[in-house]
Enzyme design. Structure first.
Site, PDB file in Angstrom:
ATOM      1  CB  CYS A 313     -26.073 -35.978  45.696  1.00  0.00           C
ATOM      2  SG  CYS A 313     -27.157 -34.623  45.369  1.00  0.00           S
ATOM      3  NE  ARG A 409     -30.049 -31.576  38.045  1.00  0.00           N
ATOM      4  CZ  ARG A 409     -29.237 -31.519  39.088  1.00  0.00           C
ATOM      5  NH1 ARG A 409     -28.664 -32.584  39.554  1.00  0.00           N
ATOM      6  NH2 ARG A 409     -29.007 -30.372  39.675  1.00  0.00           N
TER       7      ARG A 409
HETATM    8  P1  XMP Z   1     -31.243 -31.626  49.206  1.00  0.00           P
HETATM    9  O1  XMP Z   1     -30.057 -31.813  50.081  1.00  0.00           O
HETATM   10  O2  XMP Z   1     -31.961 -30.340  49.446  1.00  0.00           O
HETATM   11  O3  XMP Z   1     -30.642 -31.511  47.716  1.00  0.00           O
HETATM   12  O4  XMP Z   1     -32.145 -32.796  49.220  1.00  0.00           O
HETATM   13  C1  XMP Z   1     -31.415 -31.203  46.603  1.00  0.00           C
HETATM   14  C2  XMP Z   1     -30.504 -30.978  45.402  1.00  0.00           C
HETATM   15  O5  XMP Z   1     -29.792 -32.179  45.077  1.00  0.00           O
HETATM   16  C3  XMP Z   1     -29.495 -32.178  43.671  1.00  0.00           C
HETATM   17  N1  XMP Z   1     -29.942 -33.470  43.156  1.00  0.00           N
HETATM   18  C4  XMP Z   1     -29.115 -34.495  42.893  1.00  0.00           C
HETATM   19  N2  XMP Z   1     -27.767 -34.586  42.950  1.00  0.00           N
HETATM   20  N3  XMP Z   1     -27.911 -36.851  42.275  1.00  0.00           N
HETATM   21  C5  XMP Z   1     -27.164 -35.775  42.612  1.00  0.00           C
HETATM   22  O6  XMP Z   1     -25.933 -35.876  42.648  1.00  0.00           O
HETATM   23  C6  XMP Z   1     -29.266 -36.828  42.189  1.00  0.00           C
HETATM   24  O7  XMP Z   1     -29.911 -37.822  41.882  1.00  0.00           O
HETATM   25  C7  XMP Z   1     -29.897 -35.587  42.510  1.00  0.00           C
HETATM   26  N4  XMP Z   1     -31.193 -35.186  42.498  1.00  0.00           N
HETATM   27  C8  XMP Z   1     -31.183 -33.892  42.915  1.00  0.00           C
HETATM   28  C9  XMP Z   1     -30.235 -31.014  43.061  1.00  0.00           C
HETATM   29  O8  XMP Z   1     -29.303 -30.008  42.833  1.00  0.00           O
HETATM   30  C10 XMP Z   1     -31.251 -30.659  44.132  1.00  0.00           C
HETATM   31  O9  XMP Z   1     -31.678 -29.319  44.065  1.00  0.00           O
END
Ligand code: XMP
Length: 494
Positions: A313, A409
């Site tokens: 993120c 999203r």
């Molecule tokens: P982890 O830390 O488990 O996080 O890899 C997964 C969660 O990250 C969110 N997610 C995103 N957040 N930009 C963001 O700010 C992105 O591109 C993105 N893609 C996923 C999402 O909530 C996921 O479950």
């Protein structure tokens, strides 16, 4: 000694999991007495508190099947067309065995070009349509093809007709017994109502699955099939997608938004509850009490918590909004608990200690992306880099994923200028989730035991009644808490 959570999280700081540490409490039960069963939503129970994230490098059918087989749940992503997402749900729900098979199909007039076609499968299935969608007519094994003199012979001329098949509803034990009784090396698993080949079950799978820790109870829906969740957006056209998902049998839907406290989401929650009263809806993402209250009031059956905490993120950097994940989980859980709404701690899980922290701070489940990416069950093929086996893992707000359609999203759908809120990367091969999730759950149980909590409810009670104490770790304390003062060595040098 130490601080209560109430005091620690009300000092004006945003803490993440690594910032805080629990003080150990008193043990009066063995590790195996810890019960991690929990609630995903108001109406859905799980045996383990694990949810796979709706990301296109994390959850498709194989991951959803594995998570349900383990007693958790997978949420199928929606970076695809509605009928494709529905097909992934149907495919997951028609299975009972966590396989990662990729059967090869031919139509009767096709021939087999090279031995490479048997690279990932001991046989090729022949159907009228040349794909899984029509009845199985025959099977061609590698040895049948090898003994051919004219390799251009259509498969119908040398296939084994009327092949033996087994019902796709067979459990692992039933399918393994079937192979043994019939002395077969493999058997196609066929869906009974439409004859579609759902999987290929082989003796190799029997050995593989026997090598994993024994599976506990699976997550089954009222229909007796694996429970599967699906993500959906909050735009007008998502209502049509939602209908596809419901028809495909989705047990729960996640309204996928990085900032869920919006008029769009509130209206969508109300629409889901009005139109499909039996379907549970998960709202989010939220990180504050105010956001949570709005979605609870709208009727959300669970809340997904986290903004910018995910490993891929960049939301906090790009938008200056978000919250440290430990603070977010604690704050939202405190308010959600009063309404009986379970919290899903989403993002930032890098080890079993983070899972313990999320659950003890009030979450009922953890949602994981990077922790599960790179596993055998994650979508995509392995690649090699510097001698390491890796798989792609990308943020759904990365330009690459948004180009495929996930921009809603991040509310970028009407804008001509797309701004990334995530990155593309890769993670190392982790093997099967069927192996590392049971180990992680055992580690979580040990963490709960150290805190004197024999269940999630007892952990939440100990935290609320201020029996459990915490402290903030300084930078040096965090270094001390990890592996340190070692030089790296390979066995060779000793
Ligand atoms: P982890 O830390 O488990 O996080 O890899 C997964 C969660 O990250 C969110 N997610 C995103 N957040 N930009 C963001 O700010 C992105 O591109 C993105 N893609 C996923 C999402 O909530 C996921 O479950």
């Amino acid at each position: 000694d130490g601080f209560s959570a109430d005091r620690l999280f009300n000092q004006g700081y945003s803490y993440t999991y690594d910032d805080v540490i629990f003080l150990p409490h008193y043990i009066d039960f063995p590790t195996d007495a810890v019960n991690l069963s929990t609630k995903l939503t108001k109406n859905i129970d799980l045996y383990i508190p694990c949810v796979s994230s709706p990301m296109d490098t994390v959850t498709e059918s194989s991951m959803a099947v594995a998570m349900a087989a383990l007693g958790g749940i997978g949420i199928i992503h929606y970076n695809n067309l509605p009928f494709e997402q529905a097909a992934l749900i149907r495919s997951a729900k028609s299975r009972r065995i966590p396989l990662i098979s990729d059967p090869i199909f031919k139509s009767p007039s096709d021939s087999i070009d090279s031995i490479d076609e048997f690279a990932s499968s001991p046989c090729v299935f022949v159907t009228e349509s040349g794909n899984s969608k029509s009845k199985l007519l025959g099977v061609v094994s590698k040895s049948d093809w090898e003994s051919l003199t004219d390799k251009e012979t259509p498969v119908s001329d040398f296939m084994l007709g009327s092949p033996v098949s087994a019902p796709s509803k067979y459990s692992f034990e039933q399918a393994a017994a079937f192979l043994a009784a019939k002395k077969l090396d493999y058997v196609p698993l066929v869906r009974e109502h439409d004859g579609e080949v759902v999987d290929l079950f082989t003796t190799h799978d029997v050995q593989r699955i026997h090598g994993y820790p024994k599976l506990g109870l699976p997550s089954l829906g009222p229909d007796g099939e694996f429970m599967v969740g699906a993500a959906v957006g909050t735009r007008e056209q998502d209502k049509e997608r939602l209908e596809h998902l419901v028809k495909a049998g989705a047990n729960v839907v996640v309204l996928d938004s990085s900032q869920g406290n919006s008029i769009y989401q509130i209206e969508m929650i109300k629409y889901v509850k009005r139109t499909y009263p039996e379907l549970d809806v998960i709202g989010g993402n939220v990180v504050t009490v105010y956001q949570a209250q709005n979605l609870i009031q709208a009727g959300a059956d669970a809340l997904r918590v986290g903004m910018g905490s995910g490993s891929i993120c960049t939301t906090q950097e790009v938008c200056a909004a978000g919250r440290g994940q430990a603070t977010a989980v604690y704050k939202v859980s405190s308010i959600a608990e009063q309404s009986g709404v379970p919290v899903i701690a989403d993002g930032g899980i890098a080890n079993s200690g983070h899972i313990v922290k999320a659950l003890v701070l009030g979450a009922s489940t953890v949602m994981m992306g990077s922790f599960l990416a790179g596993s055998n069950e994650a979508p995509g093929a392995y690649d090699y880099q510097d001698g390491c086996r890796i798989k792609k893992y990308r943020g759904m707000g990365s330009l690459e994923a948004m180009t495929k359609g996930s921009d809603a999203r991040y509310l970028g759908d009407t804008s001509k200028l797309k701004v990334a809120q995530g990155v593309v990367g890769a993670v190392a091969d982790k093997g099967s989730v069927l192996k590392f999730i049971p180990y992680s759950m055992q580690a979580v149980k040990q963490g709960f035991q150290d805190l004197g909590a024999s269940s999630l409810q007892s952990a939440h009670d100990l935290l609320r009644t201020k029996v459990l104490r915490l402290e903030v770790r300084t930078g040096a304390a965090q270094v001390e808490g990890g592996v340190h003062n070692l030089v790296s060595y390979t066995k060779k040098s000793f």
